[in-house]
Design a protein around this motif. Sequence first.
Motif, PDB file in Angstrom:
ATOM      1  N   SER A  86      31.871 -36.398 -94.747  1.00  0.00           N
ATOM      2  CA  SER A  86      32.393 -38.070 -95.134  1.00  0.00           C
ATOM      3  C   SER A  86      32.868 -39.133 -93.491  1.00  0.00           C
ATOM      4  O   SER A  86      31.609 -40.208 -92.730  1.00  0.00           O
ATOM      5  N   VAL A  87      33.393 -38.643 -92.860  1.00  0.00           N
ATOM      6  CA  VAL A  87      33.668 -38.295 -91.325  1.00  0.00           C
ATOM      7  C   VAL A  87      32.472 -38.469 -90.883  1.00  0.00           C
ATOM      8  O   VAL A  87      32.748 -39.232 -89.857  1.00  0.00           O
ATOM      9  N   LEU A  88      31.947 -37.481 -91.002  1.00  0.00           N
ATOM     10  CA  LEU A  88      30.598 -37.474 -89.784  1.00  0.00           C
ATOM     11  C   LEU A  88      29.603 -38.815 -90.283  1.00  0.00           C
ATOM     12  O   LEU A  88      29.248 -39.262 -89.008  1.00  0.00           O
ATOM     13  N   GLU A  89      29.552 -39.172 -91.112  1.00  0.00           N
ATOM     14  CA  GLU A  89      28.493 -40.392 -91.631  1.00  0.00           C
ATOM     15  C   GLU A  89      29.103 -41.303 -90.340  1.00  0.00           C
ATOM     16  O   GLU A  89      28.247 -42.236 -90.250  1.00  0.00           O
ATOM     17  N   ARG A  90      30.152 -41.490 -91.125  1.00  0.00           N
ATOM     18  CA  ARG A  90      31.106 -42.396 -90.344  1.00  0.00           C
ATOM     19  C   ARG A  90      31.140 -42.860 -89.162  1.00  0.00           C
ATOM     20  O   ARG A  90      30.925 -43.984 -88.425  1.00  0.00           O
ATOM     21  N   LYS A  94      28.521 -45.402 -86.835  1.00  0.00           N
ATOM     22  CA  LYS A  94      29.712 -46.450 -85.267  1.00  0.00           C
ATOM     23  C   LYS A  94      29.160 -45.828 -84.264  1.00  0.00           C
ATOM     24  O   LYS A  94      29.123 -47.246 -83.380  1.00  0.00           O
ATOM     25  N   PHE A  95      29.221 -44.804 -83.912  1.00  0.00           N
ATOM     26  CA  PHE A  95      28.733 -44.476 -82.262  1.00  0.00           C
ATOM     27  C   PHE A  95      27.317 -44.226 -82.091  1.00  0.00           C
ATOM     28  O   PHE A  95      26.944 -43.750 -81.366  1.00  0.00           O
ATOM     29  N   GLY A  96      25.788 -43.227 -82.995  1.00  0.00           N
ATOM     30  CA  GLY A  96      25.267 -42.841 -83.845  1.00  0.00           C
ATOM     31  C   GLY A  96      25.047 -41.961 -83.363  1.00  0.00           C
ATOM     32  O   GLY A  96      26.425 -41.349 -82.974  1.00  0.00           O
ATOM     33  N   SER A  97      24.069 -41.024 -83.482  1.00  0.00           N
ATOM     34  CA  SER A  97      23.882 -39.417 -83.527  1.00  0.00           C
ATOM     35  C   SER A  97      24.159 -39.231 -81.537  1.00  0.00           C
ATOM     36  O   SER A  97      23.960 -39.761 -80.485  1.00  0.00           O
ATOM     37  N   GLY A  98      24.543 -37.688 -81.517  1.00  0.00           N
ATOM     38  CA  GLY A  98      24.694 -37.079 -80.489  1.00  0.00           C
ATOM     39  C   GLY A  98      25.718 -38.053 -79.027  1.00  0.00           C
ATOM     40  O   GLY A  98      26.083 -36.958 -78.481  1.00  0.00           O
ATOM     41  N   GLY A  99      26.794 -38.552 -79.916  1.00  0.00           N
ATOM     42  CA  GLY A  99      27.977 -38.628 -78.662  1.00  0.00           C
ATOM     43  C   GLY A  99      29.511 -37.408 -79.412  1.00  0.00           C
ATOM     44  O   GLY A  99      29.442 -36.927 -80.437  1.00  0.00           O
ATOM     45  N   TYR A 100      29.977 -37.296 -77.831  1.00  0.00           N
ATOM     46  CA  TYR A 100      31.096 -36.899 -78.129  1.00  0.00           C
ATOM     47  C   TYR A 100      31.881 -36.559 -79.552  1.00  0.00           C
ATOM     48  O   TYR A 100      32.361 -35.318 -79.989  1.00  0.00           O
ATOM     49  N   LEU A 101      32.680 -37.545 -80.129  1.00  0.00           N
ATOM     50  CA  LEU A 101      33.386 -37.734 -81.361  1.00  0.00           C
ATOM     51  C   LEU A 101      32.694 -37.266 -82.606  1.00  0.00           C
ATOM     52  O   LEU A 101      32.673 -36.720 -83.550  1.00  0.00           O
TER      53      LEU A 101
END
Length: 120
Positions: A86-90, A94-101
């Motif tokens: 769920s955290v990953l989906e949020r 928020k940032f799109g795929s591929g960001g550091y977070l």
Amino acid sequence: MRSQTAEFPKDAERISALHDIRAALARSYFLQRKFELAEEQAREAHAGRLQLFGQYDLKTLGVEEDWCVCLVELGKVVEAVERLQSVLERLTEKFGSGGYLVRRCEGKLAHFRARNGAGV
């Protein structure tokens, strides 16, 4: 008489500081291998930040990730994986795929799944 609206930011700052302290306590307890206490503090910090700042706030998401690590150490890997998914989906929203977070969260999720075997 002051309006309640004028005092909200100061109260919000105090409440936010309380949740930051709880999050720090959770990390401290975790390092001391006091996983039940760490999980309790992380859960409380997450609930408070969620109520105050919402589910997309970075500190809220960070505390939830910390909570997941505690859950894994307590043998609650399935719950941790579901919550971290769920955290990953949020984060992705928020940032799109591929960001550091997003990549960091994906790595934790893969680690949790591997730790539990193919069952998750």
